[in-house]
Motif scaffolding. Structure first.
Motif, PDB file in Angstrom:
ATOM      1  N   GLN A  38     -10.556  26.947 -22.336  1.00 57.62           N
ATOM      2  CA  GLN A  38     -11.203  27.916 -21.469  1.00 57.62           C
ATOM      3  C   GLN A  38     -12.615  27.450 -21.154  1.00 57.62           C
ATOM      4  N   ARG A  39     -12.946  27.501 -19.867  1.00 55.07           N
ATOM      5  CA  ARG A  39     -14.319  27.184 -19.457  1.00 55.07           C
ATOM      6  C   ARG A  39     -15.169  28.402 -19.784  1.00 55.07           C
ATOM      7  N   VAL A  40     -16.248  28.196 -20.536  1.00 56.27           N
ATOM      8  CA  VAL A  40     -17.069  29.319 -20.992  1.00 56.27           C
ATOM      9  C   VAL A  40     -18.542  29.099 -20.664  1.00 56.27           C
ATOM     10  N   SER A  41     -19.238  30.220 -20.509  1.00 55.85           N
ATOM     11  CA  SER A  41     -20.696  30.136 -20.409  1.00 55.85           C
ATOM     12  C   SER A  41     -21.325  30.296 -21.791  1.00 55.85           C
ATOM     13  N   ARG A  42     -20.525  30.883 -22.726  1.00 59.34           N
ATOM     14  CA  ARG A  42     -20.927  30.924 -24.138  1.00 59.34           C
ATOM     15  C   ARG A  42     -19.722  31.347 -24.957  1.00 59.34           C
ATOM     16  N   ALA A  43     -19.729  30.954 -26.225  1.00 60.34           N
ATOM     17  CA  ALA A  43     -18.666  31.337 -27.153  1.00 60.34           C
ATOM     18  C   ALA A  43     -19.204  31.239 -28.571  1.00 60.34           C
ATOM     19  N   SER A  44     -18.619  32.038 -29.455  1.00 58.98           N
ATOM     20  CA  SER A  44     -19.049  32.010 -30.857  1.00 58.98           C
ATOM     21  C   SER A  44     -17.894  32.416 -31.759  1.00 58.98           C
TER      22      SER A  44
ATOM     23  N   ALA B 128     -11.603  13.126 -33.114  1.00 55.95           N
ATOM     24  CA  ALA B 128     -11.310  12.392 -31.873  1.00 55.95           C
ATOM     25  C   ALA B 128     -12.170  12.913 -30.721  1.00 55.95           C
ATOM     26  N   MET B 129     -12.432  14.213 -30.694  1.00 57.12           N
ATOM     27  CA  MET B 129     -13.315  14.775 -29.662  1.00 57.12           C
ATOM     28  C   MET B 129     -14.741  14.261 -29.853  1.00 57.12           C
ATOM     29  N   ARG B 130     -15.193  14.185 -31.087  1.00 53.92           N
ATOM     30  CA  ARG B 130     -16.540  13.652 -31.360  1.00 53.92           C
ATOM     31  C   ARG B 130     -16.637  12.189 -30.935  1.00 53.92           C
ATOM     32  N   GLN B 131     -15.560  11.438 -31.137  1.00 52.62           N
ATOM     33  CA  GLN B 131     -15.547  10.028 -30.740  1.00 52.62           C
ATOM     34  C   GLN B 131     -15.633   9.864 -29.220  1.00 52.62           C
ATOM     35  N   GLN B 132     -15.337  10.932 -28.493  1.00 54.18           N
ATOM     36  CA  GLN B 132     -15.491  10.925 -27.029  1.00 54.18           C
ATOM     37  C   GLN B 132     -16.953  11.160 -26.641  1.00 54.18           C
ATOM     38  N   GLY B 133     -17.816  11.366 -27.649  1.00 50.60           N
ATOM     39  CA  GLY B 133     -19.239  11.585 -27.408  1.00 50.60           C
ATOM     40  C   GLY B 133     -19.597  13.037 -27.148  1.00 50.60           C
ATOM     41  N   LEU B 134     -18.707  13.956 -27.515  1.00 52.72           N
ATOM     42  CA  LEU B 134     -18.926  15.369 -27.245  1.00 52.72           C
ATOM     43  C   LEU B 134     -19.589  16.079 -28.429  1.00 52.72           C
ATOM     44  N   SER B 135     -20.344  17.122 -28.106  1.00 56.55           N
ATOM     45  CA  SER B 135     -20.941  17.989 -29.117  1.00 56.55           C
ATOM     46  C   SER B 135     -19.886  19.023 -29.498  1.00 56.55           C
TER      47      SER B 135
ATOM     48  N   THR C 138     -19.952  16.801 -17.725  1.00 55.26           N
ATOM     49  CA  THR C 138     -21.023  17.803 -17.655  1.00 55.26           C
ATOM     50  C   THR C 138     -21.875  17.852 -18.920  1.00 55.26           C
ATOM     51  N   GLN C 139     -21.483  17.092 -19.928  1.00 53.28           N
ATOM     52  CA  GLN C 139     -22.142  17.102 -21.232  1.00 53.28           C
ATOM     53  C   GLN C 139     -22.191  18.519 -21.806  1.00 53.28           C
ATOM     54  N   GLY C 140     -21.103  19.251 -21.569  1.00 55.00           N
ATOM     55  CA  GLY C 140     -20.978  20.604 -22.092  1.00 55.00           C
ATOM     56  C   GLY C 140     -20.653  20.582 -23.577  1.00 55.00           C
ATOM     57  N   GLU C 141     -20.821  21.730 -24.198  1.00 61.56           N
ATOM     58  CA  GLU C 141     -20.502  21.872 -25.611  1.00 61.56           C
ATOM     59  C   GLU C 141     -19.037  22.288 -25.757  1.00 61.56           C
ATOM     60  N   VAL C 142     -18.468  22.030 -26.926  1.00 63.88           N
ATOM     61  CA  VAL C 142     -17.068  22.369 -27.177  1.00 63.88           C
ATOM     62  C   VAL C 142     -16.973  23.103 -28.512  1.00 63.88           C
TER      63      VAL C 142
ATOM     64  N   GLY D 212     -23.079  27.084 -25.862  1.00 59.12           N
ATOM     65  CA  GLY D 212     -23.443  27.564 -24.537  1.00 59.12           C
ATOM     66  C   GLY D 212     -22.387  27.101 -23.546  1.00 59.12           C
ATOM     67  N   ASN D 213     -22.820  26.650 -22.381  1.00 57.60           N
ATOM     68  CA  ASN D 213     -21.895  26.196 -21.347  1.00 57.60           C
ATOM     69  C   ASN D 213     -20.992  25.090 -21.861  1.00 57.60           C
ATOM     70  N   GLY D 214     -19.700  25.256 -21.642  1.00 55.75           N
ATOM     71  CA  GLY D 214     -18.758  24.243 -22.070  1.00 55.75           C
ATOM     72  C   GLY D 214     -17.348  24.767 -22.138  1.00 55.75           C
TER      73      GLY D 214
END
Length: 147
Positions: free
Chosen positions: A6-12, A112-119, A69-73, A24-26
């Motif tokens: 899901q594309r989110v503007s924020r999640a927790s 594996a997601m971190r190895q893609q360079g994602l936060s 987009t360098q979004g967070e996950v 935040g965005n991600g």
């Protein structure tokens, strides 16, 4: 392996009234692990999720990935995604991975997601979690990968 993204503007995620992860965005990823899944499947789904084009470009078209987009996950284990709901009024879980297998593959997916360079932020595997999100769009896709 199933990823509900899901594309989110924020999640927790909260566990026992304590916030354990916030983005935040991600993208929020609800991850379901099935018995036939393995590390190769986890890696394949992570690559697909990281590069799935669900974010708008400058022209408003879904041409960008969370990596672009360098979004967070935020990745949250979701046992019920592996349910068999084809018939009846009660889900069956015979195709779901065992807790030990699911935990191993959940962590393999996150790595594996971190190895893609994602936060990457995570829920707490096996915990009773409260997930809050603001779905941006709304945009939600279900991705499934097998060997």
């Amino acid at each position: 392996m199933i990823g509900l993204i899901q594309r989110v503007s924020r999640a927790s995620v909260n566990v026992q009234q304590e916030t354990i992860a916030t983005i935040g965005n991600g993208m929020l990823v609800l991850l379901g692990v099935e018995r036939e899944d393995n590390v190769a499947v986890a890696n394949k789904l992570a690559n697909r999720v990281a590069h799935y084009r669900m974010f708008n470009d400058a022209e408003g078209k879904m041409n960008l990935s969370v990596a672009d987009t360098q979004g967070e996950v935020l990745v949250v284990s979701q046992f019920t995604l592996a349910a068999d709901t084809r018939s009846g009024r009660r889900p069956g879980f015979s195709t779901a991975a065992t807790p030990v297998q699911a935990k191993t593959l959940y962590h393999a997916f996150c790595d594996a997601m971190r190895q893609q360079g994602l936060s990457i932020a995570t829920g707490q595997f096996g915990a009773d979690m409260q997930v809050s999100l603001v779905n941006d769009g709304p945009v939600t896709f279900s991705l499934q990968v097998t060997e």
